[in-house]
Motif scaffolding. Structure first.
Motif, mmCIF file in Angstrom:
data_model
loop_
_atom_site.group_PDB
_atom_site.id
_atom_site.type_symbol
_atom_site.label_atom_id
_atom_site.label_comp_id
_atom_site.label_asym_id
_atom_site.label_seq_id
_atom_site.Cartn_x
_atom_site.Cartn_y
_atom_site.Cartn_z
ATOM 1 N N ILE A 41 0.711 -1.204 0.013
ATOM 2 C CA ILE A 41 -0.149 -0.049 -0.096
ATOM 3 C C ILE A 41 0.385 1.756 0.006
ATOM 4 O O ILE A 41 1.817 0.975 0.300
ATOM 5 C CB ILE A 41 -0.828 -0.163 1.229
ATOM 6 C CG1 ILE A 41 0.326 0.239 2.421
ATOM 7 C CG2 ILE A 41 -2.017 -0.941 1.370
ATOM 8 C CD1 ILE A 41 -1.002 0.641 4.019
ATOM 9 N N THR A 42 -0.091 2.124 -0.038
ATOM 10 C CA THR A 42 0.513 3.224 -0.445
ATOM 11 C C THR A 42 -0.401 4.659 0.013
ATOM 12 O O THR A 42 -1.826 4.048 0.526
ATOM 13 C CB THR A 42 1.478 4.628 -1.408
ATOM 14 O OG1 THR A 42 1.925 5.710 -0.341
ATOM 15 C CG2 THR A 42 0.753 4.307 -2.391
ATOM 16 N N SER A 43 -0.524 5.928 0.575
ATOM 17 C CA SER A 43 -1.409 7.270 0.677
ATOM 18 C C SER A 43 -1.506 7.667 -0.139
ATOM 19 O O SER A 43 -0.038 7.880 -1.283
ATOM 20 C CB SER A 43 -0.712 7.887 1.982
ATOM 21 O OG SER A 43 -1.495 8.857 2.223
ATOM 22 N N THR A 44 -2.803 8.281 -0.801
ATOM 23 C CA THR A 44 -3.049 9.362 -1.744
ATOM 24 C C THR A 44 -2.174 10.132 -1.505
ATOM 25 O O THR A 44 -1.501 10.954 -2.199
ATOM 26 C CB THR A 44 -4.641 9.800 -1.858
ATOM 27 O OG1 THR A 44 -4.413 9.706 -0.137
ATOM 28 C CG2 THR A 44 -4.964 8.411 -2.310
ATOM 29 N N ALA A 45 -1.430 11.062 -0.414
ATOM 30 C CA ALA A 45 -0.806 11.856 -0.372
ATOM 31 C C ALA A 45 0.845 11.448 -0.496
ATOM 32 O O ALA A 45 1.677 12.575 -0.725
ATOM 33 C CB ALA A 45 -0.680 11.710 1.364
ATOM 34 N N THR A 46 1.063 10.285 -0.875
ATOM 35 C CA THR A 46 2.174 9.998 -1.516
ATOM 36 C C THR A 46 2.329 10.276 -2.578
ATOM 37 O O THR A 46 3.222 10.840 -3.334
ATOM 38 C CB THR A 46 2.847 8.368 -0.951
ATOM 39 O OG1 THR A 46 2.465 8.278 0.270
ATOM 40 C CG2 THR A 46 3.280 7.948 -1.358
ATOM 41 N N LEU A 47 1.218 9.970 -3.351
ATOM 42 C CA LEU A 47 1.405 10.187 -4.887
ATOM 43 C C LEU A 47 1.765 12.291 -4.580
ATOM 44 O O LEU A 47 2.229 12.505 -6.233
ATOM 45 C CB LEU A 47 0.001 10.363 -5.317
ATOM 46 C CG LEU A 47 -0.237 8.809 -5.821
ATOM 47 C CD1 LEU A 47 -1.947 9.074 -5.998
ATOM 48 C CD2 LEU A 47 0.254 7.348 -6.368
ATOM 49 N N VAL A 48 0.866 12.527 -4.279
ATOM 50 C CA VAL A 48 1.100 13.762 -4.472
ATOM 51 C C VAL A 48 2.981 14.220 -4.541
ATOM 52 O O VAL A 48 3.204 15.547 -5.048
ATOM 53 C CB VAL A 48 0.494 15.284 -3.320
ATOM 54 C CG1 VAL A 48 0.879 16.499 -3.038
ATOM 55 C CG2 VAL A 48 -0.862 15.000 -2.912
ATOM 56 N N GLU A 49 3.517 13.867 -3.198
ATOM 57 C CA GLU A 49 4.819 13.658 -3.342
ATOM 58 C C GLU A 49 5.623 13.244 -4.443
ATOM 59 O O GLU A 49 6.405 13.390 -5.548
ATOM 60 C CB GLU A 49 5.678 13.530 -2.232
ATOM 61 C CG GLU A 49 5.296 14.469 -0.945
ATOM 62 C CD GLU A 49 6.328 13.401 0.046
ATOM 63 O OE1 GLU A 49 6.815 13.999 1.072
ATOM 64 O OE2 GLU A 49 5.919 12.379 0.390
ATOM 65 N N VAL A 50 4.846 12.632 -5.612
ATOM 66 C CA VAL A 50 6.021 11.839 -6.090
ATOM 67 C C VAL A 50 5.279 12.226 -7.832
ATOM 68 O O VAL A 50 6.529 11.896 -8.343
ATOM 69 C CB VAL A 50 5.440 9.953 -5.923
ATOM 70 C CG1 VAL A 50 5.547 9.091 -7.150
ATOM 71 C CG2 VAL A 50 6.083 9.937 -5.337
ATOM 72 N N ILE A 51 4.173 12.138 -8.149
ATOM 73 C CA ILE A 51 3.060 12.871 -9.446
ATOM 74 C C ILE A 51 4.324 14.314 -9.553
ATOM 75 O O ILE A 51 3.727 15.280 -9.234
ATOM 76 C CB ILE A 51 2.128 12.493 -9.203
ATOM 77 C CG1 ILE A 51 1.766 10.741 -9.090
ATOM 78 C CG2 ILE A 51 1.589 13.215 -10.659
ATOM 79 C CD1 ILE A 51 0.496 10.927 -9.802
ATOM 80 N N HIS A 52 4.978 14.049 -11.035
ATOM 81 C CA HIS A 52 5.993 15.397 -11.504
ATOM 82 C C HIS A 52 5.270 15.446 -12.448
ATOM 83 O O HIS A 52 4.564 14.860 -13.198
ATOM 84 C CB HIS A 52 6.658 15.930 -11.052
ATOM 85 C CG HIS A 52 7.835 14.354 -11.269
ATOM 86 N ND1 HIS A 52 8.134 15.010 -12.525
ATOM 87 C CD2 HIS A 52 7.893 13.551 -10.730
ATOM 88 C CE1 HIS A 52 8.795 13.101 -12.321
ATOM 89 N NE2 HIS A 52 8.938 12.920 -11.842
ATOM 90 N N PRO A 53 5.040 16.444 -13.181
ATOM 91 C CA PRO A 53 5.233 16.359 -14.589
ATOM 92 C C PRO A 53 6.662 16.014 -15.675
ATOM 93 O O PRO A 53 5.917 15.779 -16.941
ATOM 94 C CB PRO A 53 5.062 18.457 -15.380
ATOM 95 C CG PRO A 53 5.362 18.758 -13.306
ATOM 96 C CD PRO A 53 5.306 18.075 -13.174
ATOM 97 N N GLN A 54 7.710 15.969 -15.438
ATOM 98 C CA GLN A 54 8.314 14.957 -16.378
ATOM 99 C C GLN A 54 8.043 13.108 -16.132
ATOM 100 O O GLN A 54 8.256 12.916 -16.529
ATOM 101 C CB GLN A 54 9.402 15.228 -16.249
ATOM 102 C CG GLN A 54 9.761 16.462 -16.637
ATOM 103 C CD GLN A 54 9.325 17.286 -15.761
ATOM 104 O OE1 GLN A 54 9.540 17.701 -14.523
ATOM 105 N NE2 GLN A 54 8.735 18.806 -15.978
#
Length: 137
Positions: A44-57
């Motif tokens: 698992i991971t947290s939806t909050a973690t996605l905010v840290e990981v996803i970027h335009p590139q």
């Protein structure tokens, strides 16, 4: 990773570094994921973690591949309140530790034993004590 680190029925949690390395198909993280699958360990991971990981590139196909192997748990009101309790108990506060606290609360809500693959084992240990295993990646 040894087979004892994540036992059947337990949970493996990816923080932002763990998930980012999964996106990059890092050999160590890929092995953890393969062993988790073989041992019937929930990842698992947290939806909050996605905010840290996803970027335009970010490589979107690689992100989709990584997320297909992970359950993304929502940050519910209950998780948010638990995260604030963890911060208070650890004497921490604010935005610097908020995402770690949300991930910690998510991890603590998961079936144990819980192992978190993290770039900050000290922060997770400060928040959770010995209630989970924090492994540096």
């Amino acid at each position: 990773m040894t087979r004892q680190a994540a036992t059947p029925g337990g949970t493996l949690v990816l923080d932002s570094e763990g998930l980012a390395k999964a996106v990059l198909r890092d050999r160590v993280i890929t092995r953890w994921l393969a062993l988790a699958l073989a041992d019937d360990v929930r990842v698992i991971t947290s939806t909050a973690t996605l905010v840290e990981v996803i970027h335009p590139q970010i490589n979107v196909p690689a992100l989709k591949w990584a997320l297909s192997r992970v359950v993304v748990e929502p940050v519910t009101e209950e998780i948010a309140h638990h995260a604030t309790d963890l911060l208070r108990e650890a004497g921490l506060h604010g935005h610097k530790h908020a995402i770690d606290a949300m991930l910690a609360a998510t991890a603590l809500a998961a079936p144990g034993p819980v192992t978190v693959l993290t770039s900050d084992p000290e922060d997770l240990t400060a928040l959770c004590g010995k209630r989970l295993a924090a492994v540096k990646v």
